[in-house]
Scaffold this motif. Structure first.
Motif, PDB file in Angstrom:
ATOM      1  N   LEU A  88       9.437  -9.457  -4.282  1.00 36.92           N
ATOM      2  CA  LEU A  88       9.179 -10.764  -4.875  1.00 36.92           C
ATOM      3  C   LEU A  88       9.752 -10.759  -6.283  1.00 36.92           C
ATOM      4  CD1 LEU A  88       7.800 -13.518  -4.451  1.00 36.92           C
ATOM      5  CD2 LEU A  88       5.735 -12.535  -5.477  1.00 36.92           C
ATOM      6  N   GLU A  89      10.862 -11.497  -6.463  1.00 38.41           N
ATOM      7  CA  GLU A  89      11.538 -11.524  -7.755  1.00 38.41           C
ATOM      8  C   GLU A  89      10.755 -12.360  -8.763  1.00 38.41           C
ATOM      9  OE1 GLU A  89      13.710  -9.365  -7.965  1.00 38.41           O
ATOM     10  OE2 GLU A  89      15.609  -9.818  -6.992  1.00 38.41           O
ATOM     11  N   SER A  94       0.797  -1.228   0.000  1.00 39.67           N
ATOM     12  CA  SER A  94       0.000   0.000   0.000  1.00 39.67           C
ATOM     13  C   SER A  94       0.831   1.280   0.000  1.00 39.67           C
ATOM     14  CB  SER A  94      -0.957   0.003   1.194  1.00 39.67           C
ATOM     15  OG  SER A  94      -0.236  -0.147   2.412  1.00 39.67           O
ATOM     16  N   HIS A  95       2.037   1.234   0.519  1.00 43.32           N
ATOM     17  CA  HIS A  95       2.844   2.457   0.627  1.00 43.32           C
ATOM     18  C   HIS A  95       4.087   2.419  -0.259  1.00 43.32           C
ATOM     19  CE1 HIS A  95       0.331   3.722   3.947  1.00 43.32           C
ATOM     20  NE2 HIS A  95       0.541   2.557   4.541  1.00 43.32           N
ATOM     21  N   PHE A  96       4.078   1.515  -1.263  1.00 47.28           N
ATOM     22  CA  PHE A  96       5.279   1.354  -2.078  1.00 47.28           C
ATOM     23  C   PHE A  96       4.909   1.376  -3.558  1.00 47.28           C
ATOM     24  CE2 PHE A  96       5.743  -0.799   1.959  1.00 47.28           C
ATOM     25  CZ  PHE A  96       6.870  -0.177   2.463  1.00 47.28           C
ATOM     26  N   SER A  97       5.767   2.013  -4.355  1.00 46.07           N
ATOM     27  CA  SER A  97       5.484   2.188  -5.782  1.00 46.07           C
ATOM     28  C   SER A  97       5.731   0.907  -6.576  1.00 46.07           C
ATOM     29  CB  SER A  97       6.345   3.323  -6.344  1.00 46.07           C
ATOM     30  OG  SER A  97       7.732   3.068  -6.099  1.00 46.07           O
ATOM     31  N   GLY A  98       6.748   0.132  -6.182  1.00 49.67           N
ATOM     32  CA  GLY A  98       7.050  -1.093  -6.912  1.00 49.67           C
ATOM     33  C   GLY A  98       5.962  -2.135  -6.726  1.00 49.67           C
ATOM     34  N   LYS A  99       5.485  -2.732  -7.826  1.00 55.13           N
ATOM     35  CA  LYS A  99       4.354  -3.662  -7.728  1.00 55.13           C
ATOM     36  C   LYS A  99       4.724  -4.950  -6.999  1.00 55.13           C
ATOM     37  CE  LYS A  99       5.109  -5.843 -12.254  1.00 55.13           C
ATOM     38  NZ  LYS A  99       4.461  -6.196 -13.556  1.00 55.13           N
ATOM     39  N   ASN A 100       5.994  -5.267  -6.939  1.00 50.12           N
ATOM     40  CA  ASN A 100       6.409  -6.504  -6.266  1.00 50.12           C
ATOM     41  C   ASN A 100       7.162  -6.234  -4.969  1.00 50.12           C
ATOM     42  OD1 ASN A 100       5.334  -8.248  -8.243  1.00 50.12           O
ATOM     43  ND2 ASN A 100       7.121  -7.908  -9.552  1.00 50.12           N
ATOM     44  N   THR A 101       7.069  -5.010  -4.469  1.00 50.13           N
ATOM     45  CA  THR A 101       7.771  -4.644  -3.248  1.00 50.13           C
ATOM     46  C   THR A 101       6.768  -4.251  -2.172  1.00 50.13           C
ATOM     47  OG1 THR A 101       9.667  -3.834  -4.505  1.00 50.13           O
ATOM     48  CG2 THR A 101       9.473  -3.093  -2.234  1.00 50.13           C
ATOM     49  N   GLY A 102       7.030  -4.663  -0.945  1.00 50.34           N
ATOM     50  CA  GLY A 102       6.138  -4.304   0.145  1.00 50.34           C
ATOM     51  C   GLY A 102       6.666  -4.773   1.481  1.00 50.34           C
TER      52      GLY A 102
END
Length: 609
Positions: free
Chosen positions: A395-396, A345-353
């Motif tokens: 998540l790679e 919710s607070h991160f721009s990268g779609k696979n990062t959190g």
């Protein structure tokens, strides 16, 4: 939501049942070896029975919590065995902690606390209302109180297995409470991974109070295996390598930085008996492991990941050849009954959190601390226990999870978890400090401090020395800053808060500034002082006769100093002696009397070419 499918034949580990069975079945086997002395499973059971009878005769109830603070691993193991068989949660406490911190921990536990100590630690417990049992004496007393009608163990059936205290951002430690079911689930995974037998040997090279230590104690003791402990419980890498060789150790579990020291200080042939090395607590450097393998260390390496609040390990990855060529080691797959998801919710990268853990691994929060518990623990829409780790992961594309950083200011330094806010909170309690900011530099903590207003007679040497002494009474040595930088005023942001991203508080700026170069070809106190200063060990305000133990040197820096001394003299002090009365003058005498060879030393600050 991500999770691994469970095995169809999955069977939960039952610690209490397996421990009792092992103590009886393996009564004649050696369970513990410490400082050359061997103790059998039968000895452990008898001692645990005596401890149980003694505590019950002194009013032990189902509401009690068992605090264990001892410098003897035999007593520690007896304490945790009693805890499991009696269903009383245990609280391991590092015997080297300052008395004030121990009192804070006891206060946070609330009522009904019984402390198991030994002759060397009993004096640290001064609070009223706490029952203290000196295990050095209790066994003789218990023999006199044995009654035919008293059963050795009564099952108080607590749902909690243990409570481990970690750093707290408010300045006080937090007690993470772990469920029995969650710990049993962890032990089932660990048993399947290690596959211990009565011939197996585990060397414990971590603190008795570390989360990763707990599973190793019980997996060994429930399998008839043997636990080998470090001499004097002091982490001395070269000696540990010798013990691994002499004892034919099968597996160890420690932080990567600790293993690197063991492998670097010892000879590769001394580690040839190792079958498995389980690493956790910080990121693994693939290049280091690749180097060891090229030198002939062919054991299995396992990367383990998990917070103290979730029973220590929730994910693991068995390293393969391809991993040694990566720039990172994946966190791996989750253990059974454990799930995870990413809060993006607070991160721009779609696979990062932020990594969210779910399932049986999640503990019961922080004991008697509902405010801190509510910040990290919650129940999701499906009524599944969940925990916000504060770890940012990615998540790679290959499905592997990659650790990126901490979300908050909680960091790991040399395998120890430290909350910078806790260090700051304790610094701000010092009478000479108005505000402080603590940041992680290059393998060190740097404290930026602002003196109180009106302190016209401020003297860096005098006041910083006083601050260090006061802080050492509140925090463990690994949490103590190595450098202090005095600022007249902190930079503020638009909200009126301290601007922690300001260049004025940049650790890079401090480490990149050019420094002086000094050359030595003979042994003098100035050489030793300069050597210590280049290792970020402050010598200000201390004489050449002051023992090094008063410098509050972290264990890792002490190990580095020990390694350097081995290069300068054929008769270096033992690591244990460096924690004793050895001073700068003592080191000068040692090197001057028995130098390894003619040497020339250049000392320079980081950043110089």
């Amino acid at each position: 939501m991500y999770c691994d499918l469970h095995k169809d034949n999955y069977k939960m580990f039952c610690l209490k049942k397996k421990l009792w069975s092992s103590l009886v079945k393996h009564s004649g086997y050696c369970a513990i070896k410490y400082e050359g002395q061997e103790y059998s499973y039968s000895t452990l059971l008898v001692m645990a029975e005596r401890l149980s009878i003694s505590l019950r005769c002194n009013g032990l109830s189902q509401n009690h919590k068992l605090l264990i603070c001892t410098s003897n691993p035999l007593f520690h193991c007896v304490g945790v065995i009693f805890s499991v068989l009696s269903g009383i949660p245990y609280v391991p406490i590092d015997y080297s902690l300052p008395r004030s911190r121990i009192n804070t921990i006891i206060g946070s536990l609330g009522e009904h606390v019984v402390a198991c100590t030994d002759s060397g630690t009993s004096g640290k417990f001064t609070q009223e209302g706490i029952s203290i049992s000196n295990m050095s004496q209790v066994f003789e007393i218990a023999e006199k109180k044995i009654l035919a009608s008293i059963q050795p163990f009564e099952d108080y059936n607590s749902e909690l297995q243990y409570i481990l205290f970690t750093s707290g951002s408010t300045g006080a430690p937090k007690g993470a409470s772990i469920f029995c079911d969650g710990f049993n689930n962890l032990l089932q995974w660990y048993h399947d991974l290690i596959s211990p037998t009565t011939e197996s040997k585990c060397m414990v090279v971590s603190s008795l109070c570390f989360d990763l230590t707990q599973k190793n104690l019980f997996i060994a003791l429930t399998s008839g295996s043997r636990l080998i402990f470090m001499n004097d419980l002091i982490f001395e890498p070269a000696v540990i390598a010798e013990q691994i060789d002499e004892e034919d150790i099968d597996w160890i579990n420690c932080a990567p930085s600790a293993f690197y020291l063991i492998a670097d200080e010892g000879q590769q042939s001394q580690l040839s008996s190792l079958r498995q090395v389980v690493l956790g607590g910080e990121s693994i450097n693939p290049k280091k492991i690749r180097t060891y393998r090229k030198l002939g260390l062919n054991c299995q390496f396992i990367n383990s990941y998990g917070p103290t609040e979730c029973t220590d390990v929730v994910m693991y990855h068995i390293l393969e050849d391809i991993d040694y060529e990566r720039d990172y080691i994946p966190l791996g797959k989750s253990i059974d009954n454990t799930q995870f998801e990413l809060d993006k919710s607070h991160f721009s990268g779609k696979n990062t959190g932020e990594l969210i853990l779910k399932g049986i691994c999640v503990g019961n929060g922080y004991i008697n601390n509902s405010e801190q518990t509510a910040k990290s623990f919650f129940v999701d829409m499906d009524q599944i226990k969940s925990y916000r780790t504060g770890d940012l992961v990615k998540l790679e594309s290959n499905g592997c999870l990659k650790f990126i950083s901490r979300k908050d200011d909680q960091i790991k330094l040399h395998g120890y978890r430290i909350e910078l806010g806790e260090v700051e909170a304790n610094l701000n309690l010092c009478e000479y400090i108005n505000m402080s900011v603590v940041k992680l530099g290059h393998e060190e903590l740097i404290a930026y401090i602002q003196p109180i207003s009106g302190c016209d007679n401020w003297d860096d040497k005098i006041h910083i020395t006083k601050i260090k002494l006061q802080l050492a009474k509140q925090l463990p040595s690994y949490s103590l800053p190595s450098r202090y930088i005095v600022l007249e005023q902190f930079p503020l942001n638009r909200n009126g808060k301290i601007d922690r991203k300001s260049p004025l508080l940049s650790t890079h700026e401090q480490s990149d500034q050019s420094g002086s170069l000094e050359h030595f070809n003979k042994v003098t106190p100035k050489l030793i002082r300069t050597l210590l200063n280049t290792m970020s060990i402050s010598t200000e305000g201390l004489s050449d006769h002051t023992p090094l133990k008063n410098y509050h040197i972290s264990s890792l820096r002490m190990l580095k100093l020990y390694s350097i001394l081995n290069q300068l003299t054929d008769s270096p002090p033992k690591l244990a002696e460096l924690y004793g009365e050895v001073s700068i003058n003592t080191l000068c005498s040692m090197i001057y009397t028995n130098p390894k060879s003619h040497f020339s030393i250049y000392c320079f600050t980081r950043g110089t070419q």
